[in-house]
Each structure stands twice: as C-alpha cells, then as structure tokens.
Write an enzyme that holds these catalytic residues in place. Structure first.
Site, PDB file in Angstrom:
ATOM      1  N   GLY A  15       0.279 167.676 115.357  1.00  0.00           N
ATOM      2  CA  GLY A  15       1.374 168.658 115.155  1.00  0.00           C
ATOM      3  C   GLY A  15       2.822 168.020 115.402  1.00  0.00           C
ATOM      4  CG  ASP A 123       9.814 172.968 118.753  1.00  0.00           C
ATOM      5  OD1 ASP A 123       9.643 173.417 119.893  1.00  0.00           O
ATOM      6  OD2 ASP A 123       8.911 172.243 118.411  1.00  0.00           O
TER       7      ASP A 123
END
Length: 666
Positions: A15, A123
């Site tokens: 990730g 994010d």
C-alpha cells in the site's frame, strides 16, 4: 461467513507510494507467507493507475491475465488475495453511474478468481462536491452508503475491508470517542465489513490494548491493523530492518487482523514480515504482576530479529541476478562465482582478492543501523553516544580515556565498512541492489565521522575526507532537500539521539503586566487560525478581565520572547457572566485553565512542565479538577495536548458543536 468463522488476517499490504512490486516478487511473497504461517495479501499499490487514479478503467486482456495468474498463485499458497480499489480522489458518491463503475470494476476482478475486496478512502480531501452535499448529511455517510451497496452487490465476499479517511487517532476530531466521522462509520457500516486502522498515528510507535478497546467501541467491531511501522515511502533515506515490536501480543484476540505495509523495496522486507509472523504465532498469558518489558507473551523482539536474520543470511548466499539467472532452484543456485580463468599469481605478485563471507554479526549490525522510525538499534546508539562525547569533551582530547574511546569509535566505523564490503560481494545481487543506496550512504556517513575524530585527535585524514571550507560533494549531504531542511526551525528537533535539542532553553516564570502585549499576540494568532467566534470563560483570564488565582499565571519563553502561557482560576463560576456549563460538570471540574503554546515550540517537555506547575498550584488551593475550553477546529492544540497525556476530552451534554472541553482530576 459468520463472524465466528472469520480467520485472523495476518500478512502484507502493498500500500505504499512508489514503484509497485513486480509479479515475480509478489509470488515470492506468497511463498514466504505460506512458509511462515501468514494468510493474507492486500493489493493496494498507490502507483498502480487502475487501483487509484484511473479506478474506473477496466483491465486490459494482458493485465487481466497477469492478475488472474497472481490470484491463482496466492490460492496455491493458501494466501487470501484482497483486491483494493481507491476511488476517493474524484468519485461522486451520489451519482449512480459512479457506483455502477465501482461494481463493474470489482465484478471484473471477481472474474479473475478474486473473492475478497477492499474500498480505501485514505489520503483524500474530505470536502464533498455540491451533489454529494445534497444527497448525504456527511462525508462518512456517503462513503458508508456506497460501501454497503457494493458489499451487498458482491454477495458478501470472503473478506471486505473499508479504510476510513480518519484512519488513525490523530486524525479524529476532537477524539476517537467523540469523532462524528468514526461514529457514523461504526453505526452505519454493514457489520460484515471490517475497518482498517493504523493506530494512534499514521506511523504508530506503540499500539496499546487501551487504544484498540477505545476504537473498537466506536467502530462496533475489532479493527484490522494496517501497520506502517516499517513503511519508508515518506523518506527515501530511511530503511527499516528492525523487528515488529511495541504491539503487545495481548492485542491478538482483540483484533480482526494485522497487515504490515512495509518498505518500498521488496527484499529488505524479509525481516519485517518474518518477525510479524513470529508475533502472530506468539501466545499470551495474563500475569498478575508483569515485569518491565514483559507483555505476558512469549514474543521477544530481539529473539525474533535474530531468528529472521539467521534465515535471511541463507538467502544472501543464493546466487541470484536481476535478470533471473541463478534464481531459486537453478543449477547455479549454490555455485561460487568464477574468479579467474586459471590465473595463478606468482610468489611476488599480488594475491587474488578473496571476498569475505557475510556473517550473522554483519546482518545484525545492518539491522541496528536501519532499525525503526522512532528508535535506533543498540549499536547505532552507542556510535552516536561515542561521537557526541568525543566532539564535546575537548579538554580531555589528549587524555587516555579520549584516545581509548576514539579507538573504539574507529573500530565501530571499521565494522560498518567491513559490513559494506561483505554485502557488496554476496552472491544474491537482487537483495544487494535493494540495499545498496542505503548501505553506501551509511558507509559514507561513518567514514566522514571517522575522519572527523582523527582530526580532533591531531591526525590527518585522507585528503578526500578532510573537513575544509571547500569540501567534496560527499562532504555535504542532502542535496536541495537538505538545504530546505536546514533552513526550517524544526530541523533536528526530532533527532532520535537527543530530544529535545540542547540549543533551545526555555524559562517558566510568572506573568507580569509587561508580558500582556505578547500574550495577546499569541491569543489573537490562535483566534485567526481557528476563525471561530465563541465566548469562552478562559478568554476573560487571558484578556485580563478576571484575575487568575495566585501562582496560576505563568509564561513560557525562550530567547525570542513569550512562546506560551497558562492562566487558571480555582473557582470558574466567578468568571462566568451566566450559567454557561452544567452544574454536574463544575462539581467535578470547578477550576478553569486557559492555555496556548506557540507552534514554534517543539519541546513537549517544557510545555508539560508549565501546565503541571499550574495544576499543582490549583491542587494546593483545594481544587479537585480543572477544565479547559477549546474551539473545535483548534487541531494543533488538540494534537499537542494529546502527546502530553495530561488532559482527556470531557463528555458534556449541551455544549455548542464548535466547543470542545478537556479536563483532568487533581
């Protein structure tokens, strides 16, 4: 699949930001996971265009073949392949076409053989578009609504993960229990969907049982930890080879799983994944009186690291080239590289160069030099301590102790160079090339430090290492980024070797009338930052309308002037123009405190001393509790106070939505 039958997820999340791993590396990961007893892989590389930026686009035939092969390889090794999609950059949640695109994309991956999925909303910006604002009451509701619909469309897959936008405690305002976002997720997200969580911070130094109990209560389910303790995508100069640690084994029965998001470079993750596997297999035993450093389990980070390094040493000895030649199982697997074509040096000729074999001690040194984000390894700490002493104790430079310690430091630097040379000659070049930039950098750093100590001792180093006004480029590190960092006031304040920095001295003293202009300057800066107009009792103390209790008006200053203040009143009611807060709260927290610490203050220790001094004065006055008011968007002070562990967020009924109350018992 019922909750009772859900397996504990343990494994790896790809990730990070940066170059994704190759298909062959992922297959090797599956092999290692099966060997070590891990069972999950979350596919979420940020720089896979069709995972994040172009999430609506279907995979081509070639890409489909690759993913199908990868999913099959995971199944062969009993690894649950979890395909993640990150649509949050630009999805319109209220648009049915967007939801249809999500379903279409995940249905395509279903056809590849995948049965587990994840939707990630990390994010991203939290501001909704106009259409979504009309359709949903909050950002959390929009995410949950779409996630639930997709989950049901996929007919309840084996595993379905949801990554919230507020995925750690530091992002939750004003706190985890009072976060409107997290509470919406907990209340409305389908019970079959599991939630990812990174802990107190994005990169959490520790994850405690209490913190997991807290977030589990809000989410109404145990979280899956997305652990960034070994992630290095935020700093290209750092690599983390230390063990999985500071997560007590008591967490295991309280979690749905743990997935490590490790270094961008594939091969150095041998240690991170190996030690995670050891932790997952550890057993926990409740002890009445646990000893220091003993969490009641049979997991020991040092022992786990040595076990991982011992196994990794074998991998270094396998001949392997980036082009695949000499790979596992090939005829050249255990062969030594050819040195010469039959050349034999004469009696007066230079002997042939013989590469020294890499040792477990070398790998231990490597791991201790590149340990963990918040912690250097033991050898690195000793080297820093020795250099600090050698350069500071100038009066002792010619003494026997200085020479002895200089020699010790020289030997330690020599061990780093020796480790570099041995690593440079290992048969497995694939591992070496993942490590090379890092070991080259540390070799250069210790070589410069070694030359500096020689200069301090009156010896002349090699001309290329001389510390002059016109050094070679390797004498000043960091390029443009380094230049920027050296200009910032916080540079060096988070050095792991010494914190806080010794160069800044703070003074705590009583407030005088002459301080009022600087106090008001800080106060008005805070008001400008928050842009919330709300009448607070503490404001009357700061503005001078109410006199603080004796010994309860203190200033924090440094060489530049006032940088923080604390004012307190033992009986808050005397400063109230009306009954602003419930009597039940004031019975437990009768005193009020107004405080602000300027953003230029990185030293939490000084701020904590300032606050504790006033709390002590309030306790002496007979108070049994104190509250402090904050505007709800004063995130900087919330984050700052959380690190001090002095105040807790108070649950007070009837407060305005833009007001947060914190307090502590005395």
């Amino acid at each position: 699949m019922s909750k009772k039958n859900k397996m504990f997820l343990s494994g790896v999340v790809e990730g990070f930001y940066g170059r994704p791993w190759t298909m062959s590396q992922r297959k090797e990961l599956f092999r290692r996971e099966q060997k070590w007893g891990l069972n999950a892989y979350l596919y979420a590389p940020k720089d896979d265009y069709k995972h994040r930026m172009y999430w609506r686009d279907l995979y081509s035939l070639e890409e489909a073949d690759q993913l199908t092969t990868l999913i099959s390889a995971a199944k062969e090794h009993n690894v649950e392949f979890i395909y993640a999609l990150s649509p949050g950059l630009d999805i319109t949640f209220s648009n049915p076409k967007e939801v249809a695109a999500l379903k279409r994309k995940l249905r395509q991956v279903c056809e590849f053989g995948c049965r587990s999925f994840a939707l990630l909303f990390d994010d991203i910006e939290s501001e909704m578009c106009a259409s979504d604002k009309e359709a949903f009451s909050s950002f959390a509701e929009a995410q949950v609504c779409v996630s639930n619909e997709v989950f049901l469309h996929l007919d309840q897959p084996h595993t379905f993960l949801f990554c919230p936008t507020d995925y750690c405690a530091a992002f939750c305002s004003p706190s985890v229990p009072l976060s409107a976002y997290l509470n919406t997720v907990g209340e409305k997200l389908n019970a079959g969907i599991d939630v990812l969580w990174t802990g107190p911070k994005v990169v959490s130094q520790d994850i405690s049982v209490a913190s997991i109990d807290e977030v589990s209560a809000v989410l109404r389910r145990p979280p899956v930890i997305w652990d960034n303790i070994h992630a290095n995508d935020y700093d290209p100069q750092r690599l983390f080879l230390g063990p999985f640690k500071n997560r007590p084994a008591e967490l295991i029965p309280k979690l749905r799983g743990v997935l490590t998001n490790p270094n961008c470079e594939f091969e150095p993750n041998f240690v991170a994944i190996h030690t995670l596997a050891t932790w997952c297999k550890s057993s926990y035993t409740q002890k009445d009186v646990p000893m220091d450093g003993d969490d009641g389990s049979d997991y020991n980070p040092h022992d786990a690291l040595q076990l991982a390094l011992t196994d990794w040493l074998v991998e270094f000895g396998r001949a392997n080239q980036p082009d695949g030649s000499g790979a596992r199982g090939s005829k050249r697997d255990e062969e030594e590289p050819m040195q010469t074509d039959g050349y034999e040096p004469g009696p007066k000729d230079n002997p042939l160069y013989t590469a020294e074999p890499l040792t477990l001690a070398d790998l231990t040194l490597l791991a201790e030099l590149f340990y963990l984000p918040y912690e250097h390894g033991p050898t690195a700490i000793v080297m820093l301590q020795e250099l600090h002493w050698l350069r500071s104790d100038r009066e002792a430079e010619k003494g026997e102790e200085w020479r002895r310690r200089a020699e010790k430091f020289d030997d330690m630097c020599g061990a780093v160079v020796q480790m570099f040379n041995r690593l440079s000659n290992v048969p497995n070049r694939v591992i070496l090339y993942d490590l090379y930039n890092y070991i080259c950098d540390i070799k250069s750093g210790v070589t410069m430090a070694k030359a500096y100590v020689k200069t301090l001792g009156g010896r002349t180093p090699h001309p290329a290492l001389a510390l002059t006004d016109d050094p070679e480029p390797w004498g000043f590190r960091g390029a443009l980024s380094g230049e920027f960092q050296r200009m910032l006031p916080s540079h060096g304040n988070r050095d792991l070797f010494r914190s806080p920095p010794a160069t800044r001295v703070y003074t705590i003293r009583p407030c005088t009338p002459k301080d009022q202009p600087e106090v008001m300057k800080i106060f008005k800066e805070m008001q400008t930052e928050t842009q919330q107009k709300i009448e607070l009792v503490g404001d009357r103390l700061v503005e001078g309308h109410v006199t603080p209790t004796q010994n309860c008006s203190l200033i924090l200053d440094d060489a530049s002037g006032v940088c923080g203040y604390v004012f307190a009143l033992s009986d808050a009611k005397t400063a109230m123009t009306k009954a602003q807060y419930p009597e039940t709260m004031l019975q437990d927290y009768p005193s009020v405190m107004a405080l602000q610490i300027h953003s230029k203050v990185p030293d939490h220790t000084a701020a904590k001393r300032l606050i504790l001094q006033v709390l002590s004065a309030l306790r002496d006055s007979g108070s049994k509790g104190v509250f402090s008011e904050f505007r709800s968007n004063d995130r900087r002070m919330f984050d700052f106070l959380k690190t001090l562990n002095v105040f807790q967020v108070l649950k007070v009924e009837g407060l305005p939505p833009n007001l947060v109350m914190m307090g502590t018992k005395l």
